[in-house]
Design an enzyme around this catalytic site. Structure first.
Site, PDB file in Angstrom:
ATOM      1  N   TRP A   4     -26.065  46.240  -4.364  1.00 45.66           N
ATOM      2  CA  TRP A   4     -27.241  46.804  -5.017  1.00 45.66           C
ATOM      3  C   TRP A   4     -26.908  47.821  -6.089  1.00 45.66           C
ATOM      4  O   TRP A   4     -27.786  48.236  -6.843  1.00 45.66           O
ATOM      5  CB  TRP A   4     -28.175  47.452  -3.996  1.00 45.66           C
ATOM      6  N   ASN A   5     -25.654  48.240  -6.213  1.00 41.82           N
ATOM      7  CA  ASN A   5     -25.386  49.342  -7.142  1.00 41.82           C
ATOM      8  C   ASN A   5     -25.328  48.903  -8.605  1.00 41.82           C
ATOM      9  O   ASN A   5     -25.859  49.575  -9.474  1.00 41.82           O
ATOM     10  CB  ASN A   5     -24.117  50.089  -6.736  1.00 41.82           C
ATOM     11  N   LYS A  34     -26.582  35.073  -3.391  1.00 45.97           N
ATOM     12  CA  LYS A  34     -27.443  35.853  -2.515  1.00 45.97           C
ATOM     13  C   LYS A  34     -27.291  37.327  -2.937  1.00 45.97           C
ATOM     14  O   LYS A  34     -26.334  37.986  -2.567  1.00 45.97           O
ATOM     15  CB  LYS A  34     -27.026  35.642  -1.053  1.00 45.97           C
ATOM     16  N   GLY A  89     -18.864  44.556  -1.905  1.00 46.02           N
ATOM     17  CA  GLY A  89     -19.632  45.392  -0.983  1.00 46.02           C
ATOM     18  C   GLY A  89     -18.726  46.198  -0.081  1.00 46.02           C
ATOM     19  O   GLY A  89     -17.546  46.435  -0.378  1.00 46.02           O
ATOM     20  N   GLU A 137     -14.147  42.247  -3.209  1.00 49.35           N
ATOM     21  CA  GLU A 137     -14.018  43.529  -3.904  1.00 49.35           C
ATOM     22  C   GLU A 137     -14.762  44.540  -3.053  1.00 49.35           C
ATOM     23  O   GLU A 137     -15.994  44.519  -2.974  1.00 49.35           O
ATOM     24  CB  GLU A 137     -14.589  43.426  -5.314  1.00 49.35           C
ATOM     25  N   LEU A 138     -14.011  45.433  -2.395  1.00 43.83           N
ATOM     26  CA  LEU A 138     -14.565  46.243  -1.308  1.00 43.83           C
ATOM     27  C   LEU A 138     -14.570  47.734  -1.661  1.00 43.83           C
ATOM     28  O   LEU A 138     -14.644  48.096  -2.824  1.00 43.83           O
ATOM     29  CB  LEU A 138     -13.787  45.952  -0.027  1.00 43.83           C
ATOM     30  N   CYS A 153     -17.944  51.644  -6.366  1.00 43.37           N
ATOM     31  CA  CYS A 153     -16.791  51.461  -5.494  1.00 43.37           C
ATOM     32  C   CYS A 153     -15.583  52.235  -5.993  1.00 43.37           C
ATOM     33  O   CYS A 153     -14.725  52.636  -5.208  1.00 43.37           O
ATOM     34  CB  CYS A 153     -16.459  49.979  -5.373  1.00 43.37           C
ATOM     35  N   GLU A 155     -15.886  56.164   2.994  1.00 46.18           N
ATOM     36  CA  GLU A 155     -16.629  56.017   1.746  1.00 46.18           C
ATOM     37  C   GLU A 155     -18.071  56.490   1.929  1.00 46.18           C
ATOM     38  O   GLU A 155     -18.811  55.976   2.773  1.00 46.18           O
ATOM     39  CB  GLU A 155     -16.618  54.554   1.289  1.00 46.18           C
TER      40      GLU A 155
END
Length: 496
Positions: free
Chosen positions: A159-160, A183, A235, A257-258, A291, A389
């Site tokens: 959502w960012n 999605k 996410g 990508e975390l 992130c 985080e």
């Protein structure tokens, strides 16, 4: 914050996008503007059957549809056309994302004006994706390799920065020849649905780009679907681990990508004004909801107090307010769960012994989910605030003594997404950058990305790379082709 559903501007209504068509959904969910609290859009709350339909459409387009019959040059032309349309509509798409997640309009406008460059870059790469001729160890064989598209991609986006982080996946995947089922986050689905409309205008065949919006359970359904060849996710690390475990059941390829807990390292010889500005941009830009946020500020002890004083003074001047106002420097947190998470982390930090230098509270006078930009000192690297985080406007300041100490603290984390080094000693800048366990390191800069430069993490910050030449390889398979040159009968029981 009270959510308003009875007044405010007209509410936009959206359908699912499957196989080139808008598909109504029996269930819907509301999207609320995090600044005004007003409902501004109604979007579908899809079901697993919608995932099935979207995957089937993407599968047809990939296996047998017009998309599969296009040359790479033709694919590139369509991708470039899509970039032109996005450039034309950048202002519209930027306003949509401001409504959805409360980020600054000026930041979103800059982002959407830059996004076409990703489409142009990968459009040009589409027909440059070539294999190799392999020198054969046998005189009777000609051997070459082909790079072929991996297939149907299930993309799950956060959502960012929903548009940009989708395009990180979409542009190289389309160039490689893949098809997509997306999605988006249930908090920010509208820009993805709007982008789907522009695929039709650009001339893409039906089924190439499909969007199913809804709750998080739909993402799980997409990951485990046997018709998906690859999952691309951005996410939280915990969610990424679950996705990797689920995808492994079908041996579905993944790129993840975390999260990050990125160190921003300031040495005593740095230009402190420039470093202070970089530290503030690194954590308070986008309300800290990135992130790559520079959430750990590592400062050499001899300049710690001076730099902290400068940062606190500037942080107190940050203008909070309406994201659409050009004068606003920081908007609200994007949604209510995230607001409470950020506030809880601040309480935990104080309980663990961190000193609150500024911020640390909400701002009810502004409405929305505002958290005042927060600076914490007396932080040690073993505190939760330094290891977990937060994903919000919270800066943890940590002292270090010398270069070895800085590297030790910086690498003492399960994450490895990004880092920065501030120094006027060019030897030290490169030396430290080489020893940091992070996928991106900036020297005397922060929070810069490019369509041409790989982005991704070490350790628990992810798998694979987005952007640059590395990205398109994430969406291809390598096929080896052996051509027998003589046509003569061979001993069937002899290899080669």
């Amino acid at each position: 914050m009270d959510k308003k559903v009875s007044d405010g501007p007209p509410v936009a209504h959206y359908d699912l996008h499957i196989d080139g068509r808008d598909v109504p959904c029996d269930r819907v969910m509301d999207s609320f503007n995090p600044y005004t609290g007003e409902r501004w859009a109604v979007v579908p709350d899809g079901q697993e059957s919608d995932i099935d339909a979207a995957v089937a459409a993407a599968r047809r387009a990939f296996d047998e549809g017009p998309w599969s019959k296009l040359t790479a040059t033709q694919r590139g032309a369509l991708i470039r056309k899509l970039g032109d349309i996005v450039a034309r509509d950048a202002e519209i798409l930027a306003r949509i994302e401001c409504n959805d997640n409360g980020k600054l309009y000026r930041e979103m406008l800059g982002q959407w004006r830059y996004i076409p460059e990703y489409f142009y870059y990968f459009a040009g790469m589409a027909d440059k994706l070539q294999g190799d001729v392999v020198p054969s160890d046998r005189t009777n064989f000609f051997i070459y390799t082909r790079r072929e598209p991996v297939g149907v991609v299930g993309a799950i986006t956060p959502w960012n920065s929903p548009g940009l982080l989708l395009v990180f996946k979409l542009a190289p995947g389309l160039a490689a020849g893949c098809t997509f089922v997306v999605k988006p986050s249930e908090h920010t689905p509208v820009s993805t649905l709007e982008l789907a409309k522009r695929f039709k205008e650009a001339g893409f065949p039906d089924g190439v780009f499909n969007v199913v919006t809804g709750q998080g359970t739909l993402g799980a359904a997409l990951v485990k679907h046997p018709g998906i060849d690859k999952v691309a996710f951005t996410g939280a690390t915990a969610t990424g681990k679950r996705i990797a475990a689920s995808a492994a059941q079908n041996l579905t390829r993944v790129s993840l990508e975390l999260g990050g807990k990125s160190p921003n390292i300031v040495f005593a010889d740095a230009d402190l004004d420039v470093a202070a500005n970089g530290a503030i941009a690194g954590i308070f830009g986008a309300t800290g909801q990135t992130c790559m946020a520079g959430s750990r500020l590592l400062v050499q002890d001899s300049v710690h107090d001076e730099l902290l004083e400068r940062i606190v003074a500037r942080t107190k001047e940050i203008r909070l307010g309406n994201p659409m106002d050009e004068a606003t420097e920081m908007g609200p947190v994007a949604n209510e769960p995230q607001y409470h998470k950020v506030m809880e982390y601040i309480d935990v930090a104080k309980a663990d012994g961190a000193k609150l230098c500024c911020g640390g509270i909400g701002d009810p006078d502004l409405g929305g989910f505002f958290v005042q930009p927060t600076v914490l000192s007396n932080v040690t690297n073993d505190m939760r605030i330094a290891q977990e985080e937060v994903f919000g406007p919270v800066l943890s300041v940590i002292k270090f003594s010398d270069e070895e100490d800085a590297i030790r603290i910086a690498n003492d984390t399960r994450f490895g997404l990004a880092a920065a080094v501030w120094t006027q000693n060019i030897h030290r800048g490169h030396r430290v950058a080489h020893r940091l366990r992070a996928g991106t390191v900036w020297i005397n800069a922060y929070r810069v990305v490019s369509f041409a430069t790989p982005f991704g993490g070490f350790k628990e910050s992810g798998l694979g790379r987005e952007n640059g030449v590395d990205a398109i390889r994430e969406y291809t398979e390598t096929k080896s082709v052996y051509v027998e040159l003589t046509g003569e009968p061979r001993d069937p029981f002899k290899l080669g």
